[in-house]
Motif scaffolding. Structure first.
Motif, PDB file in Angstrom:
ATOM      1  N   ASN A 161      -6.533   2.378 -11.532  1.00  0.00           N
ATOM      2  CA  ASN A 161      -7.667   3.027 -11.646  1.00  0.00           C
ATOM      3  C   ASN A 161      -8.075   3.336 -13.098  1.00  0.00           C
ATOM      4  O   ASN A 161      -9.112   3.362 -13.660  1.00  0.00           O
ATOM      5  CB  ASN A 161      -7.778   4.626 -11.001  1.00  0.00           C
ATOM      6  CG  ASN A 161      -8.613   5.428 -11.571  1.00  0.00           C
ATOM      7  OD1 ASN A 161      -8.661   6.328 -12.232  1.00  0.00           O
ATOM      8  ND2 ASN A 161      -9.752   5.471 -10.775  1.00  0.00           N
ATOM      9  N   ASN A 162      -6.932   3.673 -13.860  1.00  0.00           N
ATOM     10  CA  ASN A 162      -7.064   4.035 -15.332  1.00  0.00           C
ATOM     11  C   ASN A 162      -7.177   3.058 -16.190  1.00  0.00           C
ATOM     12  O   ASN A 162      -8.070   3.029 -17.282  1.00  0.00           O
ATOM     13  CB  ASN A 162      -5.782   4.879 -15.951  1.00  0.00           C
ATOM     14  CG  ASN A 162      -5.737   6.522 -15.431  1.00  0.00           C
ATOM     15  OD1 ASN A 162      -6.338   7.481 -15.987  1.00  0.00           O
ATOM     16  ND2 ASN A 162      -5.410   6.646 -14.168  1.00  0.00           N
ATOM     17  N   ILE A 163      -6.430   1.762 -15.861  1.00  0.00           N
ATOM     18  CA  ILE A 163      -6.464   0.763 -16.783  1.00  0.00           C
ATOM     19  C   ILE A 163      -7.790  -0.039 -16.806  1.00  0.00           C
ATOM     20  O   ILE A 163      -8.613  -0.601 -17.769  1.00  0.00           O
ATOM     21  CB  ILE A 163      -5.408  -0.159 -16.542  1.00  0.00           C
ATOM     22  CG1 ILE A 163      -4.002   0.286 -16.995  1.00  0.00           C
ATOM     23  CG2 ILE A 163      -5.808  -1.691 -17.172  1.00  0.00           C
ATOM     24  CD1 ILE A 163      -2.964  -0.577 -16.451  1.00  0.00           C
ATOM     25  N   ALA A 164      -8.398  -0.006 -15.431  1.00  0.00           N
ATOM     26  CA  ALA A 164      -9.937  -0.724 -15.252  1.00  0.00           C
ATOM     27  C   ALA A 164     -10.798   0.318 -15.671  1.00  0.00           C
ATOM     28  O   ALA A 164     -11.825  -0.201 -16.411  1.00  0.00           O
ATOM     29  CB  ALA A 164     -10.050  -0.614 -13.655  1.00  0.00           C
ATOM     30  N   GLN A 165     -10.613   1.768 -15.635  1.00  0.00           N
ATOM     31  CA  GLN A 165     -11.832   2.478 -16.314  1.00  0.00           C
ATOM     32  C   GLN A 165     -11.712   2.503 -17.644  1.00  0.00           C
ATOM     33  O   GLN A 165     -12.812   2.323 -18.381  1.00  0.00           O
ATOM     34  CB  GLN A 165     -11.433   3.845 -15.821  1.00  0.00           C
ATOM     35  CG  GLN A 165     -12.492   4.937 -16.063  1.00  0.00           C
ATOM     36  CD  GLN A 165     -12.191   6.426 -15.897  1.00  0.00           C
ATOM     37  OE1 GLN A 165     -12.141   7.255 -16.442  1.00  0.00           O
ATOM     38  NE2 GLN A 165     -11.858   6.577 -14.610  1.00  0.00           N
ATOM     39  N   PHE A 166     -10.348   2.368 -18.175  1.00  0.00           N
ATOM     40  CA  PHE A 166     -10.412   2.790 -19.839  1.00  0.00           C
ATOM     41  C   PHE A 166     -10.960   1.324 -20.537  1.00  0.00           C
ATOM     42  O   PHE A 166     -11.619   1.222 -21.571  1.00  0.00           O
ATOM     43  CB  PHE A 166      -8.916   3.034 -20.358  1.00  0.00           C
ATOM     44  CG  PHE A 166      -8.734   4.385 -19.900  1.00  0.00           C
ATOM     45  CD1 PHE A 166      -9.678   5.527 -19.354  1.00  0.00           C
ATOM     46  CD2 PHE A 166      -7.243   4.910 -19.733  1.00  0.00           C
ATOM     47  CE1 PHE A 166      -9.267   6.577 -18.860  1.00  0.00           C
ATOM     48  CE2 PHE A 166      -7.101   6.155 -19.328  1.00  0.00           C
ATOM     49  CZ  PHE A 166      -8.097   7.136 -19.076  1.00  0.00           C
TER      50      PHE A 166
ATOM     51  N   VAL B 248     -20.483   4.902 -21.942  1.00  0.00           N
ATOM     52  CA  VAL B 248     -19.970   6.165 -21.317  1.00  0.00           C
ATOM     53  C   VAL B 248     -21.104   6.526 -20.294  1.00  0.00           C
ATOM     54  O   VAL B 248     -20.514   7.089 -19.222  1.00  0.00           O
ATOM     55  CB  VAL B 248     -20.096   7.192 -22.351  1.00  0.00           C
ATOM     56  CG1 VAL B 248     -19.721   8.867 -21.701  1.00  0.00           C
ATOM     57  CG2 VAL B 248     -18.756   7.141 -23.340  1.00  0.00           C
ATOM     58  N   SER B 249     -22.275   6.422 -20.400  1.00  0.00           N
ATOM     59  CA  SER B 249     -23.374   6.805 -19.282  1.00  0.00           C
ATOM     60  C   SER B 249     -23.091   6.054 -18.089  1.00  0.00           C
ATOM     61  O   SER B 249     -23.123   6.767 -17.025  1.00  0.00           O
ATOM     62  CB  SER B 249     -24.551   6.636 -19.825  1.00  0.00           C
ATOM     63  OG  SER B 249     -24.864   5.474 -20.263  1.00  0.00           O
ATOM     64  N   ASN B 250     -22.883   4.768 -18.060  1.00  0.00           N
ATOM     65  CA  ASN B 250     -22.539   3.981 -17.096  1.00  0.00           C
ATOM     66  C   ASN B 250     -21.370   4.379 -16.354  1.00  0.00           C
ATOM     67  O   ASN B 250     -21.499   4.288 -15.066  1.00  0.00           O
ATOM     68  CB  ASN B 250     -22.570   2.450 -17.395  1.00  0.00           C
ATOM     69  CG  ASN B 250     -23.875   1.796 -17.539  1.00  0.00           C
ATOM     70  OD1 ASN B 250     -24.848   2.374 -17.846  1.00  0.00           O
ATOM     71  ND2 ASN B 250     -23.889   0.421 -17.386  1.00  0.00           N
ATOM     72  N   ALA B 251     -20.178   4.714 -17.233  1.00  0.00           N
ATOM     73  CA  ALA B 251     -19.016   5.170 -16.375  1.00  0.00           C
ATOM     74  C   ALA B 251     -19.302   6.438 -15.621  1.00  0.00           C
ATOM     75  O   ALA B 251     -18.681   6.637 -14.659  1.00  0.00           O
ATOM     76  CB  ALA B 251     -17.997   5.351 -17.631  1.00  0.00           C
ATOM     77  N   THR B 252     -20.009   7.311 -16.219  1.00  0.00           N
ATOM     78  CA  THR B 252     -20.325   8.684 -15.403  1.00  0.00           C
ATOM     79  C   THR B 252     -20.978   8.283 -14.397  1.00  0.00           C
ATOM     80  O   THR B 252     -20.897   9.129 -13.357  1.00  0.00           O
ATOM     81  CB  THR B 252     -20.924   9.654 -16.543  1.00  0.00           C
ATOM     82  OG1 THR B 252     -19.923   9.694 -17.879  1.00  0.00           O
ATOM     83  CG2 THR B 252     -21.326  11.020 -15.982  1.00  0.00           C
ATOM     84  N   LEU B 253     -22.101   7.617 -14.246  1.00  0.00           N
ATOM     85  CA  LEU B 253     -22.885   7.405 -13.247  1.00  0.00           C
ATOM     86  C   LEU B 253     -22.275   6.742 -12.211  1.00  0.00           C
ATOM     87  O   LEU B 253     -22.234   7.218 -10.979  1.00  0.00           O
ATOM     88  CB  LEU B 253     -24.097   6.400 -13.718  1.00  0.00           C
ATOM     89  CG  LEU B 253     -25.203   7.233 -14.580  1.00  0.00           C
ATOM     90  CD1 LEU B 253     -26.150   6.117 -15.066  1.00  0.00           C
ATOM     91  CD2 LEU B 253     -25.878   8.021 -13.770  1.00  0.00           C
ATOM     92  N   ILE B 254     -21.364   5.813 -12.514  1.00  0.00           N
ATOM     93  CA  ILE B 254     -20.755   4.993 -11.377  1.00  0.00           C
ATOM     94  C   ILE B 254     -19.682   5.908 -10.688  1.00  0.00           C
ATOM     95  O   ILE B 254     -19.295   5.700  -9.548  1.00  0.00           O
ATOM     96  CB  ILE B 254     -20.015   3.652 -11.872  1.00  0.00           C
ATOM     97  CG1 ILE B 254     -21.196   2.660 -12.176  1.00  0.00           C
ATOM     98  CG2 ILE B 254     -19.044   3.142 -10.879  1.00  0.00           C
ATOM     99  CD1 ILE B 254     -20.736   1.321 -13.036  1.00  0.00           C
ATOM    100  N   ALA B 255     -19.126   6.822 -11.505  1.00  0.00           N
ATOM    101  CA  ALA B 255     -18.194   7.679 -11.253  1.00  0.00           C
ATOM    102  C   ALA B 255     -18.904   8.513  -9.878  1.00  0.00           C
ATOM    103  O   ALA B 255     -17.953   9.203  -9.198  1.00  0.00           O
ATOM    104  CB  ALA B 255     -17.608   8.566 -12.160  1.00  0.00           C
ATOM    105  N   THR B 256     -20.277   8.824 -10.042  1.00  0.00           N
ATOM    106  CA  THR B 256     -20.526   9.638  -9.207  1.00  0.00           C
ATOM    107  C   THR B 256     -20.424   9.151  -7.477  1.00  0.00           C
ATOM    108  O   THR B 256     -20.889   9.668  -6.667  1.00  0.00           O
ATOM    109  CB  THR B 256     -22.063  10.008  -9.390  1.00  0.00           C
ATOM    110  OG1 THR B 256     -22.827   8.694  -9.306  1.00  0.00           O
ATOM    111  CG2 THR B 256     -22.442  10.727 -10.769  1.00  0.00           C
ATOM    112  N   THR B 257     -20.199   7.801  -7.386  1.00  0.00           N
ATOM    113  CA  THR B 257     -20.228   7.143  -6.249  1.00  0.00           C
ATOM    114  C   THR B 257     -18.836   7.261  -5.412  1.00  0.00           C
ATOM    115  O   THR B 257     -18.750   6.834  -4.577  1.00  0.00           O
ATOM    116  CB  THR B 257     -20.585   5.798  -6.484  1.00  0.00           C
ATOM    117  OG1 THR B 257     -19.557   4.815  -7.309  1.00  0.00           O
ATOM    118  CG2 THR B 257     -21.827   5.401  -7.201  1.00  0.00           C
TER     119      THR B 257
ATOM    120  N   THR C 278     -14.198  -1.207  -9.665  1.00  0.00           N
ATOM    121  CA  THR C 278     -12.858  -1.334  -9.273  1.00  0.00           C
ATOM    122  C   THR C 278     -11.953  -0.109  -9.392  1.00  0.00           C
ATOM    123  O   THR C 278     -11.115   0.049  -8.484  1.00  0.00           O
ATOM    124  CB  THR C 278     -12.128  -2.296 -10.364  1.00  0.00           C
ATOM    125  OG1 THR C 278     -12.950  -3.701 -10.239  1.00  0.00           O
ATOM    126  CG2 THR C 278     -10.751  -2.660  -9.922  1.00  0.00           C
ATOM    127  N   ALA C 279     -12.142   0.519 -10.557  1.00  0.00           N
ATOM    128  CA  ALA C 279     -11.478   1.837 -10.704  1.00  0.00           C
ATOM    129  C   ALA C 279     -11.790   2.764  -9.606  1.00  0.00           C
ATOM    130  O   ALA C 279     -11.007   3.447  -9.021  1.00  0.00           O
ATOM    131  CB  ALA C 279     -11.813   2.559 -12.037  1.00  0.00           C
TER     132      ALA C 279
END
Length: 245
Positions: A82-87, A95-104, A162-163
């Motif tokens: 999770n962390n390696i893929a996310q970082f 950052v905005s894409n990361a935050t939006l995808i995290a909402t799923t 993936t994260a």
């Protein structure tokens, strides 16, 4: 819903808020640390904190051996992957894409449970999944159909997804482990296994690079380790244990 249960829903919402601020701070930290090194150092410090809290609360330090495989799976998927893929994704996307995808995250977790565990979803849960995905798509597209029809994902966005899959496996495994272990013990051992896995991965890929960093990076790491890390994960597992078990 009882008042006690409502409090744990608040904890889950607070966790989401704490994690919401994290991608920006991670992006700043990666100016000096690569994703693998950051993950390894982060979870090493978190694991030390978790075990210190266990000792302080008088909890047994060793879980039953029969639960070790599940804790190892949690560490590899929810911590290392999770962390390696996310970082790493944050190096390639925004950052905005990361935050939006995290909402799923709730939708991904529910779908993984449906496919692999064959758990039934209530109509209200299905509606929640659809609203979550629809909301994310609306924000990404800014309400424009043409954007959705021509939507594309770069490598960083795929790493974000993936994260989310890694976190879904972590959460679903945690549901079962926490029937037998306190949230703190579960989080501590999953973090320890994840730390070991990340150090091994970083060493094998030549990405382990621990060195001194500046004050801004240190300040971001304090948040990433102890607020978005220790506090958020304890809140998450407490909420999951109460709400879902």
């Amino acid at each position: 819903m009882t008042t006690a249960t409502s409090r744990y829903f608040v904890l889950l919402a607070l966790t989401a808020a704490l994690w919401g601020a994290q991608p920006l701070l991670v992006k700043i930290t990666m100016r000096e640390l690569n994703p693998s090194t950051m993950t390894a150092v982060r979870y090493l410090l978190m694991s030390i904190t978790f075990f210190a809290l266990m000792r302080w609360r008088g909890l047994p330090l060793l879980p039953p051996l029969r639960l070790m495989p599940a804790l190892l799976l949690m560490g590899i998927t929810g911590v290392a992957l999770n962390n390696i893929a996310q970082f790493t994704g944050l190096q390639l996307s925004t950052v905005s894409n990361a935050t939006l995808i995290a909402t799923t995250t709730p939708a991904v977790t529910a779908l993984v449970a449906l496919i692999f565990l064959r758990e039934r979803l209530l109509p209200i849960e299905l509606l929640g999944i659809l609203l979550s995905v629809a909301g994310a798509l609306f924000l990404v597209s800014k309400g424009q159909i043409d954007v959705l029809l021509h939507i594309s994902f770069n490598k960083g966005d795929l790493l974000f997804f993936t994260a989310q899959l890694g976190w879904a496996v972590y959460s679903l495994t945690g549901f079962r482990v926490m029937r037998h272990l306190p949230p703190l013990t579960t989080t501590a051992w999953a973090g320890l296994f994840g730390t070991a896995g990340t150090f091994i991965y970083a060493a094998l890929t030549g990405q382990l690079d621990v060195h001194s960093v500046g004050g801004t990076t240190l300040a971001c790491m304090v948040y990433i380790v102890w607020i978005g890390g220790v506090c958020a994960m304890i809140f998450w597992n407490m909420g999951v244990r109460t709400v879902c078990i």
